[in-house]
Write a protein that holds these residues in place. Structure first.
Motif, PDB file in Angstrom:
ATOM      1  N   LEU A  30     -23.885   9.938  31.539  1.00  0.00           N
ATOM      2  CA  LEU A  30     -24.973  10.353  30.651  1.00  0.00           C
ATOM      3  C   LEU A  30     -26.191   9.456  30.831  1.00  0.00           C
ATOM      4  CD1 LEU A  30     -23.106  11.204  27.309  1.00  0.00           C
ATOM      5  CD2 LEU A  30     -24.065  12.785  28.992  1.00  0.00           C
ATOM      6  N   GLU A  31     -25.961   8.190  31.064  1.00  0.00           N
ATOM      7  CA  GLU A  31     -27.065   7.259  31.275  1.00  0.00           C
ATOM      8  C   GLU A  31     -27.822   7.593  32.557  1.00  0.00           C
ATOM      9  OE1 GLU A  31     -26.193   3.032  32.146  1.00  0.00           O
ATOM     10  OE2 GLU A  31     -27.340   2.634  30.322  1.00  0.00           O
ATOM     11  N   ILE A  32     -27.087   7.966  33.601  1.00  0.00           N
ATOM     12  CA  ILE A  32     -27.732   8.347  34.863  1.00  0.00           C
ATOM     13  C   ILE A  32     -28.550   9.619  34.679  1.00  0.00           C
ATOM     14  CG2 ILE A  32     -27.274   9.159  37.213  1.00  0.00           C
ATOM     15  CD1 ILE A  32     -24.817   7.330  37.231  1.00  0.00           C
ATOM     16  N   LEU A  33     -27.981  10.587  33.980  1.00  0.00           N
ATOM     17  CA  LEU A  33     -28.690  11.848  33.756  1.00  0.00           C
ATOM     18  C   LEU A  33     -29.929  11.649  32.891  1.00  0.00           C
ATOM     19  CD1 LEU A  33     -25.649  14.242  33.118  1.00  0.00           C
ATOM     20  CD2 LEU A  33     -27.089  14.130  35.160  1.00  0.00           C
ATOM     21  N   ALA A  34     -29.884  10.653  32.023  1.00  0.00           N
ATOM     22  CA  ALA A  34     -31.016  10.413  31.125  1.00  0.00           C
ATOM     23  C   ALA A  34     -32.175   9.704  31.818  1.00  0.00           C
ATOM     24  CB  ALA A  34     -30.563   9.588  29.923  1.00  0.00           C
ATOM     25  N   LEU A  35     -31.959   9.172  33.014  1.00  0.00           N
ATOM     26  CA  LEU A  35     -33.030   8.462  33.714  1.00  0.00           C
ATOM     27  C   LEU A  35     -34.192   9.379  34.038  1.00  0.00           C
ATOM     28  CD1 LEU A  35     -30.978   6.181  36.138  1.00  0.00           C
ATOM     29  CD2 LEU A  35     -32.153   5.532  34.017  1.00  0.00           C
ATOM     30  N   ASP A  36     -33.866  10.621  34.377  1.00  0.00           N
ATOM     31  CA  ASP A  36     -34.927  11.574  34.696  1.00  0.00           C
ATOM     32  C   ASP A  36     -34.497  12.942  34.198  1.00  0.00           C
ATOM     33  OD1 ASP A  36     -37.012  13.028  35.629  1.00  0.00           O
ATOM     34  OD2 ASP A  36     -36.791  12.454  37.733  1.00  0.00           O
ATOM     35  N   VAL A  41     -30.512  17.602  39.290  1.00  0.00           N
ATOM     36  CA  VAL A  41     -29.270  17.129  39.895  1.00  0.00           C
ATOM     37  C   VAL A  41     -28.191  18.189  39.714  1.00  0.00           C
ATOM     38  CG1 VAL A  41     -29.812  14.708  39.559  1.00  0.00           C
ATOM     39  CG2 VAL A  41     -28.623  15.960  37.760  1.00  0.00           C
ATOM     40  N   ASP A  42     -27.247  18.175  40.638  1.00  0.00           N
ATOM     41  CA  ASP A  42     -26.167  19.157  40.594  1.00  0.00           C
ATOM     42  C   ASP A  42     -25.066  18.659  39.663  1.00  0.00           C
ATOM     43  OD1 ASP A  42     -24.635  21.346  41.105  1.00  0.00           O
ATOM     44  OD2 ASP A  42     -23.814  20.574  42.990  1.00  0.00           O
ATOM     45  N   MET A  43     -25.410  18.537  38.398  1.00  0.00           N
ATOM     46  CA  MET A  43     -24.478  18.027  37.403  1.00  0.00           C
ATOM     47  C   MET A  43     -24.829  18.640  36.059  1.00  0.00           C
ATOM     48  SD  MET A  43     -21.909  15.924  37.028  1.00  0.00           S
ATOM     49  CE  MET A  43     -21.060  14.822  35.898  1.00  0.00           C
ATOM     50  N   PRO A  44     -23.912  19.345  35.423  1.00  0.00           N
ATOM     51  CA  PRO A  44     -24.203  19.913  34.104  1.00  0.00           C
ATOM     52  C   PRO A  44     -24.543  18.814  33.107  1.00  0.00           C
ATOM     53  CG  PRO A  44     -22.163  20.807  35.018  1.00  0.00           C
ATOM     54  CD  PRO A  44     -22.555  19.655  35.884  1.00  0.00           C
ATOM     55  N   ARG A  45     -25.455  19.128  32.237  1.00  0.00           N
ATOM     56  CA  ARG A  45     -25.874  18.149  31.235  1.00  0.00           C
ATOM     57  C   ARG A  45     -25.171  18.415  29.911  1.00  0.00           C
ATOM     58  NH1 ARG A  45     -30.267  15.216  32.924  1.00  0.00           N
ATOM     59  NH2 ARG A  45     -31.316  16.001  34.800  1.00  0.00           N
TER      60      ARG A  45
END
Length: 264
Positions: A30-36, A41-45
């Motif tokens: 979640l921290e990585i996804l929150a960076l931008d 990215v190919d990752m569900p949020r």
């Protein structure tokens, strides 16, 4: 790490449905996804306000919670909990599986592999105790239940239109069906059995022919040996049996089948 843990992740950890390691890895993701937030990215949020079932489904979908670890954990719940606590955890796990399985069926509909009636029928019969894991597994499930008939499946195999994802799903279902087919039902098995029987038949014929050549039967050429040493005894026996006064007009030769020549 983020300053505050996602509330649903924290609740799942408290319920014991995820481990401390799985919780930490999910928070790091979640921290990585929150960076931008705009990064594609190919990752569900995971939505900040996602509920427990949605969060559990997200963990399973992203493989942050491997299903081969989660399903045994759910089956083991009755040994650790009882009453309302057990029911809460089981219902939560079933709801997460239903969400993921529904998503797999919806993908089939979005790719025009099934119609609306088939989608609704599949939704109504989704398993709540196992994970279909992918649209390929969902297609196989529908085929097994009869929601998708074999002729319809064959039509999907041979159709020339459709997206690349649709072709991948159908081809994957075909390969999976071949792997799951019993050995006796595979065409190659029958071909191998037929070849084996043919080889055995020729081998048996060769063995019989070899034995016949080595041990010829009675009357076979080269198998009879003239026994001159037995001729006097045979003549004596014939003479004893001759009627008195009858003339002896017999030529007696003794022949024995499959006998070694007499010693000199």
């Amino acid at each position: 790490m983020t300053a505050h843990a996602h509330p649903s992740l924290a609740a799942l950890r408290q319920l014991g449905l995820i481990t401390a390691t799985e919780f930490d890895e999910a928070m790091a993701e979640l921290e990585i996804l929150a960076l931008d937030e705009e990064d594609d990215v190919d990752m569900p949020r995971l939505a900040p306000d996602a509920g427990l079932a949605d969060t559990l489904a997200w963990l399973l979908h992203t493989d942050l919670l491997p299903q081969d670890a989660f399903l045994p954990r759910v089956r083991d719940l009755p040994r650790q909990h009882g009453g309302a606590a057990l029911q809460e955890r089981q219902q939560l796990a079933a709801a997460a599986l239903q969400l993921l399985n529904r998503h797999a069926v919806d993908t089939l509909y979005d790719e025009n592999l099934i119609d609306q009636w088939q989608r609704d029928a599949a939704h109504a019969s989704l398993p709540a105790d196992r994970l279909l894991a992918s649209p390929i597994a969902a297609l196989r499930e529908m085929l097994g239940q009869g929601t998708l008939t074999q002729p319809q499946f064959e039509a999907l195999r041979t159709r020339r239109h459709g997206s690349e994802l649709a072709r991948i799903i159908v081809d994957g279902a075909v390969r999976q069906a071949r792997r799951e087919r019993p050995a006796h039902a595979r065409p190659g098995t029958w071909l191998l059995a037929a070849l084996l029987l043919l080889v055995l038949a020729f081998a048996g014929r060769s063995i019989v022919a070899g034995r016949a050549a080595t041990h010829p039967g009675p009357g076979s050429a080269g198998s009879a040996v003239e026994r001159g040493d037995l001729q006097p005894r045979a003549a004596q026996a014939v003479e004893s049996a001759r009627m008195p006064g009858a003339e002896a007009q017999l030529s007696i030769t003794v022949v024995q089948d499959d006998a070694a020549p007499p010693a000199p």
